[in-house]
Design an enzyme around this catalytic site. Sequence first.
Site, PDB file in Angstrom:
ATOM      1  CG  ASP A 176      -1.894   0.955   1.229  1.00 40.82           C
ATOM      2  OD1 ASP A 176      -1.920   2.076   0.472  1.00 40.82           O
ATOM      3  OD2 ASP A 176      -2.868   0.836   1.958  1.00 40.82           O
ATOM      4  CG  ASP A 221      -3.120   3.725  -3.501  1.00 38.95           C
ATOM      5  OD1 ASP A 221      -4.013   2.741  -4.001  1.00 38.95           O
ATOM      6  OD2 ASP A 221      -3.322   4.316  -2.351  1.00 38.95           O
ATOM      7  CD  GLU A 222      -5.140  -0.950  -1.283  1.00 34.42           C
ATOM      8  OE1 GLU A 222      -5.477  -2.038  -1.174  1.00 34.42           O
ATOM      9  OE2 GLU A 222      -5.541  -0.097  -0.410  1.00 34.42           O
TER      10      GLU A 222
END
Length: 454
Positions: free
Chosen positions: A5, A100-101
């Site tokens: 993350d 973003d993950e």
Amino acid sequence: MLHLDLDAFFAAVEQRDKPSLRGRPVVVGGVGGRGVVATASYEARAFGARSAMSTAEARRRCPSGTAFLGGRFAAYRATSDVVMALLRELSPLVEPASLDEAYVDLAADGAHDLSVEGVTEIGRRLKARIAEATGGVTGSVGIGTSKLMAKIGSDLQKPDGLVVVPPGAELDVLHPLPVTRLGGVGPATAERLHQIGVTTVGELAARSLADLVALAGKAHGAGLHALARAEDDRAVVADRGVKSVSHEETFERDLTDLDVLGREIDSMAARVGERLRTSAFSGRTVTLKLRRYDFTTLTRSQTLPQATDDSRTIAAIARRLLTEAGTQGGLRLLGVGVSGLSVYAQGDLFAEDLLLPGAAEPLPDVVSVVDAPEEPAPAAELPAERRWWPGQDVRHEELGPGWVWGRGLGRVTVRFEGPLTPPGPVRTLAADDPLLQAADPPDWRTTGVLIDPV
DNA sequence: TCTGGGGTCCTAGGACCC
DNA sequence: TCTGGGGTCCTAGGACCC
């Protein structure tokens, strides 16, 4: 299983590309009167700014000098691509959950030492490589025996964290946590669980499957029952197919006029159609979403006999659905979407058709039943100052590259700096200055100012 | 100056079919 | 002449995620 993350990702990219914002509060999101926060930097979080908060509320909480920026998704995408490529060096099984993950199945190809010491070292090296390759964006890593435990782990030590949950320790980590830390437990489920006295995962684990199914429905209840016991065999899926394509827009002021709204539909349908065509998809179901002045939200849809990727067809159907739904009281949002996607198939029998101009033309029997305009209307010409938005990348022919700080009263304020420069100077220019142009995102590996503006 | 935008998944009712 | 049962498709809404 590894979960990554990236920390306050959009804001981190902004601080990387805009040296004057490093160490200062930055809020990325909608900058209009009805905007909400997408990401707040940790400096902004210290003042109480949070994701999903209205930008107006974040402005109230943060001191003057806080940067409120619209998103630069091309820049976020470019940085995300670099990170995802690093993950794919670890394993062929990488599932991006968003920009973003991502999840990584470290056991996919037997290439890693999966002892606690081994995966800890993998996490350490990964974090270092990400920071190096992205120009300083950091990430939090969780590693465990399932997607659930990896995700829980990445959340435990933010930012810049690394948590390995050893096999056998799952319930010790999980049970003290609030149920809201489980994916799938949002406000509605949390409230219902609270009403039966369940606030922690441990308390959830004490409830029977039948109780949870009664409370949350069949699939969701069974999911909660399993997750509370750390039973999670969900696989990492490297390529989840796209199911729908949509575009929606909240207006600065509620709109009632059918002609005005119709033109909004045309431009949204044009975007949706273009995205379908560039990804070689077409779809059978057109959905119109509308949100009324009082925030009530509804959808209306129609399924066609054949799939389409034609903007005019999409627009014509959406316009009719709007006419049927009505605009009484005013609309704050419209959305146009297409689902029921298939890979464009008209050329399957005659593959060479795909090479011919016009192969993707609308199907005549579909178009004939709708009142299609000739061309979706292009976006209306904006007044000069409206072309600029805070955070936007620009280039001035004499002053070099920079970004927009603010606008108004026919002027635009620009800070001239790039990722590799020191904090740069600010200039206020006429909004219609012909030497000022919108620009692509700067490359964080190479870009400084080319001409010294001082 | 309340409440974005891009999605996914699930549920439920009615139509329709065999 | 007291009315099945299963399956699929379509529509609509809701919860949730980042």
